[in-house]
Design a protein around this motif. Structure first.
Motif, PDB file in Angstrom:
ATOM      1  N   PRO A   3       0.793  -1.235   0.000  1.00  0.00           N
ATOM      2  CA  PRO A   3       0.000   0.000   0.000  1.00  0.00           C
ATOM      3  C   PRO A   3       0.825   1.285   0.000  1.00  0.00           C
ATOM      4  N   GLY A   4       2.042   1.286   0.528  1.00  0.00           N
ATOM      5  CA  GLY A   4       2.854   2.497   0.597  1.00  0.00           C
ATOM      6  C   GLY A   4       3.728   2.741  -0.621  1.00  0.00           C
ATOM      7  N   THR A   5       3.623   1.905  -1.635  1.00  0.00           N
ATOM      8  CA  THR A   5       4.513   2.011  -2.789  1.00  0.00           C
ATOM      9  C   THR A   5       4.317   3.309  -3.560  1.00  0.00           C
ATOM     10  N   ALA A   6       3.079   3.720  -3.785  1.00  0.00           N
ATOM     11  CA  ALA A   6       2.822   4.913  -4.599  1.00  0.00           C
ATOM     12  C   ALA A   6       3.403   6.169  -3.959  1.00  0.00           C
ATOM     13  N   SER A   7       3.204   6.341  -2.652  1.00  0.00           N
ATOM     14  CA  SER A   7       3.736   7.540  -1.998  1.00  0.00           C
ATOM     15  C   SER A   7       5.262   7.516  -1.961  1.00  0.00           C
ATOM     16  N   ARG A   8       5.846   6.322  -1.797  1.00  0.00           N
ATOM     17  CA  ARG A   8       7.305   6.213  -1.755  1.00  0.00           C
ATOM     18  C   ARG A   8       7.905   6.532  -3.124  1.00  0.00           C
ATOM     19  N   LEU A   9       7.225   6.140  -4.206  1.00  0.00           N
ATOM     20  CA  LEU A   9       7.726   6.436  -5.548  1.00  0.00           C
ATOM     21  C   LEU A   9       7.766   7.936  -5.815  1.00  0.00           C
ATOM     22  N   ARG A  10       6.820   8.678  -5.235  1.00  0.00           N
ATOM     23  CA  ARG A  10       6.829  10.127  -5.424  1.00  0.00           C
ATOM     24  C   ARG A  10       7.984  10.789  -4.666  1.00  0.00           C
ATOM     25  N   LEU A  11       8.422  10.188  -3.554  1.00  0.00           N
ATOM     26  CA  LEU A  11       9.499  10.770  -2.755  1.00  0.00           C
ATOM     27  C   LEU A  11      10.899  10.400  -3.246  1.00  0.00           C
ATOM     28  N   LEU A  12      11.003   9.332  -4.032  1.00  0.00           N
ATOM     29  CA  LEU A  12      12.326   8.861  -4.460  1.00  0.00           C
ATOM     30  C   LEU A  12      13.170   9.926  -5.153  1.00  0.00           C
ATOM     31  N   PRO A  13      12.649  10.614  -6.171  1.00  0.00           N
ATOM     32  CA  PRO A  13      13.501  11.619  -6.833  1.00  0.00           C
ATOM     33  C   PRO A  13      13.965  12.718  -5.892  1.00  0.00           C
ATOM     34  N   ILE A  14      13.108  13.108  -4.952  1.00  0.00           N
ATOM     35  CA  ILE A  14      13.474  14.169  -4.017  1.00  0.00           C
ATOM     36  C   ILE A  14      14.625  13.716  -3.125  1.00  0.00           C
ATOM     37  N   MET A  15      14.534  12.485  -2.607  1.00  0.00           N
ATOM     38  CA  MET A  15      15.572  11.986  -1.703  1.00  0.00           C
ATOM     39  C   MET A  15      16.920  11.846  -2.420  1.00  0.00           C
ATOM     40  N   ALA A  28      25.760  12.339 -10.238  1.00  0.00           N
ATOM     41  CA  ALA A  28      25.138  11.031 -10.502  1.00  0.00           C
ATOM     42  C   ALA A  28      23.846  10.878  -9.702  1.00  0.00           C
ATOM     43  N   CYS A  29      23.853  11.324  -8.443  1.00  0.00           N
ATOM     44  CA  CYS A  29      22.629  11.250  -7.620  1.00  0.00           C
ATOM     45  C   CYS A  29      21.544  12.167  -8.162  1.00  0.00           C
ATOM     46  N   LEU A  30      21.945  13.323  -8.669  1.00  0.00           N
ATOM     47  CA  LEU A  30      20.963  14.233  -9.260  1.00  0.00           C
ATOM     48  C   LEU A  30      20.392  13.666 -10.561  1.00  0.00           C
ATOM     49  N   ALA A  31      21.206  12.917 -11.311  1.00  0.00           N
ATOM     50  CA  ALA A  31      20.754  12.359 -12.592  1.00  0.00           C
ATOM     51  C   ALA A  31      19.983  11.053 -12.435  1.00  0.00           C
ATOM     52  N   PHE A  32      20.178  10.341 -11.327  1.00  0.00           N
ATOM     53  CA  PHE A  32      19.550   9.027 -11.158  1.00  0.00           C
ATOM     54  C   PHE A  32      18.024   9.047 -11.277  1.00  0.00           C
ATOM     55  N   PRO A  33      17.307  10.021 -10.682  1.00  0.00           N
ATOM     56  CA  PRO A  33      15.846  10.015 -10.833  1.00  0.00           C
ATOM     57  C   PRO A  33      15.383  10.096 -12.285  1.00  0.00           C
ATOM     58  N   TYR A  49      18.593   3.468   6.664  1.00  0.00           N
ATOM     59  CA  TYR A  49      17.239   3.143   7.134  1.00  0.00           C
ATOM     60  C   TYR A  49      16.208   3.299   6.006  1.00  0.00           C
ATOM     61  N   ILE A  50      16.299   4.393   5.250  1.00  0.00           N
ATOM     62  CA  ILE A  50      15.373   4.629   4.138  1.00  0.00           C
ATOM     63  C   ILE A  50      15.521   3.535   3.086  1.00  0.00           C
ATOM     64  N   GLY A  51      16.770   3.137   2.803  1.00  0.00           N
ATOM     65  CA  GLY A  51      16.997   2.055   1.838  1.00  0.00           C
ATOM     66  C   GLY A  51      16.358   0.751   2.279  1.00  0.00           C
ATOM     67  N   TRP A  52      16.460   0.436   3.581  1.00  0.00           N
ATOM     68  CA  TRP A  52      15.847  -0.783   4.102  1.00  0.00           C
ATOM     69  C   TRP A  52      14.322  -0.702   4.001  1.00  0.00           C
ATOM     70  N   ALA A  53      13.753   0.461   4.357  1.00  0.00           N
ATOM     71  CA  ALA A  53      12.295   0.630   4.296  1.00  0.00           C
ATOM     72  C   ALA A  53      11.801   0.551   2.852  1.00  0.00           C
ATOM     73  N   GLU A  54      12.542   1.162   1.919  1.00  0.00           N
ATOM     74  CA  GLU A  54      12.141   1.092   0.506  1.00  0.00           C
ATOM     75  C   GLU A  54      12.226  -0.332  -0.014  1.00  0.00           C
ATOM     76  N   TYR A  55      13.249  -1.067   0.381  1.00  0.00           N
ATOM     77  CA  TYR A  55      13.373  -2.457  -0.042  1.00  0.00           C
ATOM     78  C   TYR A  55      12.153  -3.259   0.403  1.00  0.00           C
ATOM     79  N   ARG A  56      11.748  -3.048   1.656  1.00  0.00           N
ATOM     80  CA  ARG A  56      10.577  -3.780   2.169  1.00  0.00           C
ATOM     81  C   ARG A  56       9.292  -3.356   1.464  1.00  0.00           C
ATOM     82  N   ILE A  57       9.153  -2.068   1.179  1.00  0.00           N
ATOM     83  CA  ILE A  57       7.932  -1.575   0.552  1.00  0.00           C
ATOM     84  C   ILE A  57       7.804  -2.064  -0.886  1.00  0.00           C
TER      85      ILE A  57
END
Length: 196
Positions: free
Chosen positions: A9-21, A56-61, A113-121
């Motif tokens: 259920p949290g996948t959609a909101s996490r996808l919107r935050l990925l480019p920002i992070m 590279a981090c700026l270009a990844f999204p 921590y964010i990487g672990w949470a994203e992996y689980r989501i």
């Protein structure tokens, strides 16, 4: 007991935050490059490294939508960002810049921590339905929704819609779509529990 394989259920909101992070991490790396460059004796290799990783981090999204194994690549990039922050903190601590070193250490822990949470989501999960209610997975635990809290539950094609009595609606994407007979049996079970 019935179960359906769903997208978390949290996948959609996490996808919107990925480019920002990833973008914020890239900006932090660019600031690190500036900080190293402004030292009396700058380390040019490390300055170049932080510049390259920052860009590279700026270009990844912008590149991540083209990747086939998106969740795996995102987890690897997130772990690399965390490792760079944690090891970069050692450089700044050894060059008597404790505030920057501590900041990088905390950001590195946060990114891990964010990487672990994203992996689980991003992993497919199972929604379980039995006589007590519907068990919906959350990021760290599971939530039981009792049948008495619901107006209606219906499965159509690859979408399960849960209508709450407090006018909330939860729609979950079903990854393994059941056949026609199983879908009809599930809908009959839902109706028997919601409207006894």
């Amino acid at each position: 007991m019935h179960s359906l394989r769903i997208l978390h259920p949290g996948t959609a909101s996490r996808l919107r935050l990925l480019p920002i992070m990833h973008g914020l991490t890239g900006i932090l790396f660019l600031f690190n490059a500036i900080g190293i460059y402004k030292n009396p004796q700058p380390n040019w290799v490390l300055t170049g490294f932080f510049l390259l990783t920052g860009f590279a981090c700026l270009a990844f999204p912008f590149m991540m939508r083209k990747l086939k194994k998106f969740s795996e690549v995102n987890s690897i990039v997130r772990l690399l960002e965390a490792f760079i922050c944690l090891s970069g903190s050692l450089y700044f601590l050894s060059h008597l810049q404790p505030v920057t070193g501590l900041l990088l250490f905390l950001v590195g822990l946060g990114l891990a921590y964010i990487g672990w949470a994203e992996y689980r989501i991003f992993q497919p999960v199972f929604l379980k339905m039995d006589t007590t209610g519907i068990t919906v997975p959350s990021t760290f635990s599971k939530k039981l929704i009792g049948w008495n809290e619901l107006n209606n539950v219906i499965l159509r094609n690859d979408l399960l819609t849960i209508d709450f009595k407090n006018n909330k609606i939860l729609q979950l994407e079903v990854l393994t779509e059941p056949g026609k007979e199983e879908r009809e049996a599930l809908n009959a079970f839902f109706q028997s529990r919601v409207k006894p």
